[in-house]
Design a protein around this motif. Structure first.
Motif, PDB file in Angstrom:
ATOM      1  N   LEU A  91     -20.760 -10.163  -1.543  1.00 58.12           N
ATOM      2  CA  LEU A  91     -21.386 -11.472  -1.408  1.00 58.12           C
ATOM      3  C   LEU A  91     -20.330 -12.549  -1.167  1.00 58.12           C
ATOM      4  CD1 LEU A  91     -24.181 -12.883  -1.604  1.00 58.12           C
ATOM      5  CD2 LEU A  91     -23.669 -13.298  -4.017  1.00 58.12           C
ATOM      6  N   ILE A  92     -19.249 -12.481  -1.919  1.00 57.91           N
ATOM      7  CA  ILE A  92     -18.158 -13.462  -1.756  1.00 57.91           C
ATOM      8  C   ILE A  92     -17.554 -13.347  -0.366  1.00 57.91           C
ATOM      9  CG2 ILE A  92     -15.830 -14.043  -2.533  1.00 57.91           C
ATOM     10  CD1 ILE A  92     -16.787 -13.224  -5.378  1.00 57.91           C
ATOM     11  N   ARG A  93     -17.322 -12.110   0.063  1.00 61.28           N
ATOM     12  CA  ARG A  93     -16.697 -11.899   1.372  1.00 61.28           C
ATOM     13  C   ARG A  93     -17.605 -12.357   2.506  1.00 61.28           C
ATOM     14  NH1 ARG A  93     -15.821  -7.106   0.628  1.00 61.28           N
ATOM     15  NH2 ARG A  93     -17.528  -6.151   1.805  1.00 61.28           N
ATOM     16  N   GLU A  94     -18.891 -12.051   2.425  1.00 60.82           N
ATOM     17  CA  GLU A  94     -19.807 -12.375   3.517  1.00 60.82           C
ATOM     18  C   GLU A  94     -20.190 -13.853   3.541  1.00 60.82           C
ATOM     19  OE1 GLU A  94     -23.114  -9.769   3.046  1.00 60.82           O
ATOM     20  OE2 GLU A  94     -22.035  -7.986   3.768  1.00 60.82           O
ATOM     21  N   LYS A  95     -20.404 -14.444   2.378  1.00 53.79           N
ATOM     22  CA  LYS A  95     -20.891 -15.813   2.318  1.00 53.79           C
ATOM     23  C   LYS A  95     -19.777 -16.857   2.280  1.00 53.79           C
ATOM     24  CE  LYS A  95     -25.303 -14.761   2.105  1.00 53.79           C
ATOM     25  NZ  LYS A  95     -26.251 -15.142   3.173  1.00 53.79           N
ATOM     26  N   LEU A  96     -18.646 -16.506   1.680  1.00 55.86           N
ATOM     27  CA  LEU A  96     -17.570 -17.477   1.508  1.00 55.86           C
ATOM     28  C   LEU A  96     -16.387 -17.222   2.435  1.00 55.86           C
ATOM     29  CD1 LEU A  96     -17.666 -17.761  -2.399  1.00 55.86           C
ATOM     30  CD2 LEU A  96     -18.868 -19.141  -0.700  1.00 55.86           C
ATOM     31  N   GLY A  97     -16.400 -16.100   3.133  1.00 52.68           N
ATOM     32  CA  GLY A  97     -15.400 -15.879   4.172  1.00 52.68           C
ATOM     33  C   GLY A  97     -14.056 -15.374   3.708  1.00 52.68           C
ATOM     34  N   GLU A  98     -13.943 -14.906   2.451  1.00 50.93           N
ATOM     35  CA  GLU A  98     -12.678 -14.336   1.973  1.00 50.93           C
ATOM     36  C   GLU A  98     -12.971 -13.398   0.819  1.00 50.93           C
ATOM     37  OE1 GLU A  98     -10.050 -17.278   0.072  1.00 50.93           O
ATOM     38  OE2 GLU A  98     -11.722 -18.673   0.203  1.00 50.93           O
ATOM     39  N   ASN A  99     -11.981 -12.554   0.467  1.00 50.89           N
ATOM     40  CA  ASN A  99     -12.218 -11.615  -0.615  1.00 50.89           C
ATOM     41  C   ASN A  99     -11.977 -12.274  -1.972  1.00 50.89           C
ATOM     42  OD1 ASN A  99      -9.402 -11.571  -1.117  1.00 50.89           O
ATOM     43  ND2 ASN A  99      -9.119  -9.864   0.312  1.00 50.89           N
ATOM     44  N   TYR A 100     -12.360 -11.564  -3.024  1.00 50.48           N
ATOM     45  CA  TYR A 100     -12.307 -12.146  -4.370  1.00 50.48           C
ATOM     46  C   TYR A 100     -10.883 -12.531  -4.771  1.00 50.48           C
ATOM     47  CZ  TYR A 100     -12.404 -12.453  -9.437  1.00 50.48           C
ATOM     48  OH  TYR A 100     -12.248 -12.889 -10.728  1.00 50.48           O
ATOM     49  N   SER A 101      -9.933 -11.637  -4.553  1.00 57.17           N
ATOM     50  CA  SER A 101      -8.551 -11.920  -4.960  1.00 57.17           C
ATOM     51  C   SER A 101      -7.985 -13.114  -4.196  1.00 57.17           C
ATOM     52  CB  SER A 101      -7.663 -10.685  -4.755  1.00 57.17           C
ATOM     53  OG  SER A 101      -7.635 -10.308  -3.381  1.00 57.17           O
ATOM     54  N   GLY A 102      -8.340 -13.241  -2.910  1.00 48.99           N
ATOM     55  CA  GLY A 102      -7.885 -14.390  -2.127  1.00 48.99           C
ATOM     56  C   GLY A 102      -8.480 -15.689  -2.642  1.00 48.99           C
ATOM     57  N   LEU A 103      -9.742 -15.632  -3.085  1.00 47.89           N
ATOM     58  CA  LEU A 103     -10.406 -16.815  -3.620  1.00 47.89           C
ATOM     59  C   LEU A 103      -9.745 -17.262  -4.925  1.00 47.89           C
ATOM     60  CD1 LEU A 103     -12.846 -18.658  -2.993  1.00 47.89           C
ATOM     61  CD2 LEU A 103     -14.227 -17.159  -4.446  1.00 47.89           C
ATOM     62  N   ILE A 104      -9.459 -16.309  -5.807  1.00 48.12           N
ATOM     63  CA  ILE A 104      -8.780 -16.627  -7.071  1.00 48.12           C
ATOM     64  C   ILE A 104      -7.406 -17.230  -6.801  1.00 48.12           C
ATOM     65  CG2 ILE A 104      -7.682 -15.618  -9.110  1.00 48.12           C
ATOM     66  CD1 ILE A 104     -10.638 -15.840  -9.462  1.00 48.12           C
ATOM     67  N   LYS A 105      -6.669 -16.615  -5.876  1.00 46.39           N
ATOM     68  CA  LYS A 105      -5.336 -17.134  -5.551  1.00 46.39           C
ATOM     69  C   LYS A 105      -5.430 -18.561  -5.027  1.00 46.39           C
ATOM     70  CE  LYS A 105      -2.444 -14.597  -3.139  1.00 46.39           C
ATOM     71  NZ  LYS A 105      -1.801 -13.964  -1.944  1.00 46.39           N
ATOM     72  N   ARG A 106      -6.409 -18.822  -4.160  1.00 48.90           N
ATOM     73  CA  ARG A 106      -6.535 -20.166  -3.585  1.00 48.90           C
ATOM     74  C   ARG A 106      -6.825 -21.205  -4.668  1.00 48.90           C
ATOM     75  NH1 ARG A 106     -11.048 -22.537  -1.693  1.00 48.90           N
ATOM     76  NH2 ARG A 106     -12.177 -20.606  -1.233  1.00 48.90           N
TER      77      ARG A 106
END
Length: 317
Positions: free
Chosen positions: A248-263
């Motif tokens: 869901l994160i990858r498809e809807k937000l355009g990045e993977n979970y670990s990348g989102l946390i890092k950002r």
């Protein structure tokens, strides 16, 4: 950045009058259509019409400076507004009841119909407003297959390079000397800006049109808990599987979970560094890293310089 945007660094007579009134604590009326001024003086919400702001030059987009020291007032638009801080560190924004501060390199995109106010009470601050007709912006995002931006109330990002400023300068050039190709060129420039925002800019905040949207609720939870959150805890909190949450994160937000946390961690650490009060070790722990060395390595790979170098650059602006 070239030279065209330098024209905005000169304070106008309008700004000088606003500044005088601000220092003398005098209530002034912003430069608005006459029919809206009474509402502003009565502290009522107003909607700024597209026909008033986008009729100049007859182009579907207009770049202008937000006047320094103009009184804040709550308003929405009949058009898309893109606010970019060219210089300054304390630009106040209140969007849909959420208050935050913007600084140099921050960009706020607000879709039509959502209320906000803006306060620029700082000498030397330059805040640019790019106003875009709804149809042009929808066409741009539709052609790119990107509905993420158009489905949001607002989106706050940070551009650590010259990309947005360069695009705004080219838009200003079209605005100053339009010809038969200018409308098409504006579409191309806006397309480039959207791609740059999605590819290169760090997303700081997102407001969704539909508060019940599942991906948005996940994003909100991560934003509150990125220091300690792991994928298992996230999935358990929402009663879904880790695999589904990740997809869901990858498809809807355009990045993977670990990348989102890092950002989230990197942008939080950058904000703390710009504040200048905490040590790098304290910041590392604050954003979720238990090793300063590991934090420094991740920060350098993300921003291209060490935390100390980043702080030095930010405080010199």
């Amino acid at each position: 950045m070239g030279n065209k945007l330098e024209v905005f660094y000169t304070m106008t007579k309008e700004e000088e009058e606003y500044r005088r009134a601000y220092l003398e604590k005098e209530r002034t009326i912003p430069e608005l259509p006459v029919q809206l001024r009474d509402k502003v003086m009565a502290d009522l919400r107003v909607t700024l019409p597209a026909k008033y702001y986008l009729s100049v030059g007859m182009l579907p987009a207009r770049l202008m400076k937000h006047p320094c020291y103009m009184p804040e007032y709550l308003h929405s638009h009949e058009f898309v507004e893109i606010i970019y801080v060219l210089s300054g560190r304390n630009v106040r924004q209140n969007v849909e009841g959420g208050l935050f501060v913007m600084g140099k390199g921050d960009l706020l995109l607000i879709n039509p119909g959502h209320y906000h106010s803006i306060g620029v009470f700082e000498d030397g601050a330059v805040v640019l407003d790019l106003l875009v007709e709804n149809r042009l912006f929808a066409d741009v995002c539709g052609n790119l297959g990107d509905t993420f931006i158009t489905n949001k109330k607002f989106m706050l990002v940070h551009d650590d390079g010259p990309g947005v400023a360069d695009t705004l300068e080219r838009i200003l050039a079209e605005q100053e000397d339009p010809d038969g190709y200018s409308v098409h060129m504006l579409g191309l420039l806006l397309s480039g800006m959207v791609v740059h925002i999605r590819r290169s800019c760090a997303v700081l905040r997102v407001g969704n049109r539909q508060e019940g949207d599942e991906a948005y609720r996940l994003l909100e939870y991560i934003g509150r808990n990125f220091r300690t959150c792991d994928l298992g805890a996230l999935a358990e909190h929402f009663g879904i599987s880790g695999q589904y949450a990740s997809r869901l994160i990858r498809e809807k937000l355009g990045e993977n979970y670990s990348g989102l946390i890092k950002r989230f961690r990197m942008e939080a650490s950058a904000a703390l560094l710009r504040g200048g009060k905490m040590s790098c070790k304290e910041i590392a722990y604050e954003v979720g890293y238990f090793s300063q060395e590991h934090f420094t390595r991740i920060f350098r790979s993300y921003f291209g310089r060490s935390p100390g170098e980043y702080r030095k650059e930010a405080q010199s602006m």
